[in-house]
Write an enzyme that holds these catalytic residues in place. Structure first.
Site, PDB file in Angstrom:
ATOM      1  N   SER A 110       0.805  -1.242   0.000  1.00  0.00           N
ATOM      2  CA  SER A 110       0.000   0.000   0.000  1.00  0.00           C
ATOM      3  C   SER A 110       0.828   1.278   0.000  1.00  0.00           C
ATOM      4  CB  SER A 110      -0.935   0.009   1.199  1.00  0.00           C
ATOM      5  OG  SER A 110      -1.980  -0.892   0.958  1.00  0.00           O
ATOM      6  N   LYS A 160       0.286   3.386  -2.935  1.00  0.00           N
ATOM      7  CA  LYS A 160      -0.898   4.256  -3.077  1.00  0.00           C
ATOM      8  C   LYS A 160      -0.505   5.737  -3.032  1.00  0.00           C
ATOM      9  CE  LYS A 160      -3.934   0.730  -1.015  1.00  0.00           C
ATOM     10  NZ  LYS A 160      -4.535   0.258   0.255  1.00  0.00           N
ATOM     11  N   TYR A 164      -3.877  -2.301 -10.078  1.00  0.00           N
ATOM     12  CA  TYR A 164      -3.794  -2.273  -8.611  1.00  0.00           C
ATOM     13  C   TYR A 164      -2.900  -3.398  -8.078  1.00  0.00           C
ATOM     14  CZ  TYR A 164      -5.001  -2.514  -3.710  1.00  0.00           C
ATOM     15  OH  TYR A 164      -4.907  -2.561  -2.341  1.00  0.00           O
ATOM     16  N   TYR A 167      -4.672   3.671   8.183  1.00  0.00           N
ATOM     17  CA  TYR A 167      -6.020   3.080   8.296  1.00  0.00           C
ATOM     18  C   TYR A 167      -6.623   3.338   9.674  1.00  0.00           C
ATOM     19  CZ  TYR A 167      -3.551   0.739   4.565  1.00  0.00           C
ATOM     20  OH  TYR A 167      -2.773   0.470   3.481  1.00  0.00           O
ATOM     21  N   VAL A 179       1.327  -3.822   3.728  1.00  0.00           N
ATOM     22  CA  VAL A 179       1.336  -5.140   4.392  1.00  0.00           C
ATOM     23  C   VAL A 179       2.576  -5.979   4.071  1.00  0.00           C
ATOM     24  CG1 VAL A 179      -1.164  -5.358   4.778  1.00  0.00           C
ATOM     25  CG2 VAL A 179      -0.158  -6.227   2.651  1.00  0.00           C
TER      26      VAL A 179
HETATM   27  N1  GLN Z   1      -2.264  -5.521  -1.810  1.00  0.00           N
HETATM   28  C1  GLN Z   1      -2.827  -5.377  -0.495  1.00  0.00           C
HETATM   29  C2  GLN Z   1      -4.320  -5.548  -0.575  1.00  0.00           C
HETATM   30  O1  GLN Z   1      -4.892  -5.076  -1.505  1.00  0.00           O
HETATM   31  C3  GLN Z   1      -2.442  -4.024   0.035  1.00  0.00           C
HETATM   32  C4  GLN Z   1      -2.912  -3.836   1.445  1.00  0.00           C
HETATM   33  C5  GLN Z   1      -1.967  -3.006   2.293  1.00  0.00           C
HETATM   34  O2  GLN Z   1      -0.781  -2.927   2.079  1.00  0.00           O
HETATM   35  N2  GLN Z   1      -2.545  -2.470   3.344  1.00  0.00           N
HETATM   36  O3  GLN Z   1      -4.946  -6.148   0.258  1.00  0.00           O
END
Ligand code: GLN
Length: 306
Positions: free
Chosen positions: A65, A68, A190, A242, A260
């Site tokens: 993420s 992003k 994505y 988050y 993650v």
């Molecule tokens: N690729 C992970 C997902 O879409 C990214 C989530 C993350 O890093 N919080 O679930």
């Protein structure tokens, strides 16, 4: 007197050593479940180009993420404030892949850093680029000076094979008219953006853009207006972690973004970017040791945006 970064990094590494290897690696993406949990790296780069690092700071891992922030920067540059008609600016207070909130809010994601928001950002990029994946890699190559940064195709495939929740989010938004391109095309970008592999040193270098008010320190190239850069930092501060964003602001007090894969990058505006990698996650999907490292870093240096 600037802080003695090498000594501070050593002190932090010593203090967190007993915690390294604990926590749970992201098991829901099979390719990430294989990453050894005891990896640990930290890298700092200042806007003046000084670099400090230790541990596995040169080993590439899945940025997940953290990507992003890069896609948001691309979309913000192209769309300006129009962006906020399609995605909100409020912390979600919910897990990053939550479906519930999206239903209440009729397909408009709370912010660009939860998965639903990042999917809308991809949809916007698909309206601007014939190949958004290439555009994203171009941006990252530009920011880091490293042309060999790429997607880890095994991770991308693994996410596609198990990405039912992300598919559900995209389909739900499509039913509300907030995804304009084919869902499969959005998901493909994505899953690839999440599967970009970078090291702590490369991430710290890339995030200097946001520490340096929207221009790349190494080349002087302006990529965002200083207002856009400020606003991106505000979104990182309020939404970057988050349902742990409040606690992160409280404990660390810096804009940042987690993934993650166990990476976290944070910035001190006008000063530096710092990246940490430790794959063990807490219950919010954020690197447990990573947060500890950053908390100690702001405590020992006395640096803060507040
Ligand atoms: N690729 C992970 C997902 O879409 C990214 C989530 C993350 O890093 N919080 O679930």
């Amino acid at each position: 007197m600037p802080p003695n970064y090498p000594s501070i990094l050593r002190q932090i590494a010593e203090a967190v050593r007993p915690e390294i290897g604990k926590g749970k690696v992201a098991g829901y993406i099979p390719a990430l479940a294989k990453v050894p949990p005891d990896k640990f790296g930290i890298a700092i780069e200042t806007v003046r180009g000084e670099q400090y690092y230790l541990g596995d700071a040169d080993e590439r891992f899945s940025i997940q993420s953290i990507s992003k922030v890069f896609t948001l920067a691309l979309a913000f540059r192209l769309e300006g404030e129009n962006l906020w008609n399609r995605v909100g600016l409020e912390p979600s207070g919910n897990p990053f892949n939550s479906l519930v909130q999206l239903e209440y809010e009729r397909g408009i994601p709370r912010n660009p850093f939860i998965n639903a928001g990042a999917l809308v950002i991809v949809d916007i990029l698909l309206g601007h680029f014939s190949d958004p994946k290439a555009a994203l890699l171009d941006l990252i190559h530009n920011l880091t000076g490293q042309d060999d940064i790429h997607f880890d195709e095994e991770v991308a495939r693994s996410e596609r094979e198990t990405g039912y929740t992300n598919a559900a989010l995209a389909n739900f938004m499509k039913s509300h008219g907030n995804i304009h391109h084919p869902v499969a095309a959005v998901l493909d970008v994505y899953f690839h953006q999440c599967a970009i592999a970078m090291s702590c040193r490369e991430l710290a270098r890339a995030f200097l853009l946001f520490a340096n008010h929207g221009s790349v320190p190494a080349t002087g190239e302006r990529m965002l207006t200083s207002s856009q850069s400020k606003r991106l930092n505000a979104i990182m501060l309020t939404c970057g972690f988050y349902d742990e964003a409040g606690e992160f602001a409280f404990a660390v007090g810096l804009p940042g973004k987690s993934g993650v894969g166990g990476g976290i990058v944070a910035i001190i505006p006008g000063e530096l970017a710092i990246a940490v990698w430790s794959p063990g996650l807490n219950e919010h999907g954020n690197s447990a040791v990573g947060i500890k490292v950053l908390e100690m870093f702001t405590t020992l240096t006395g640096m803060s945006i507040f």
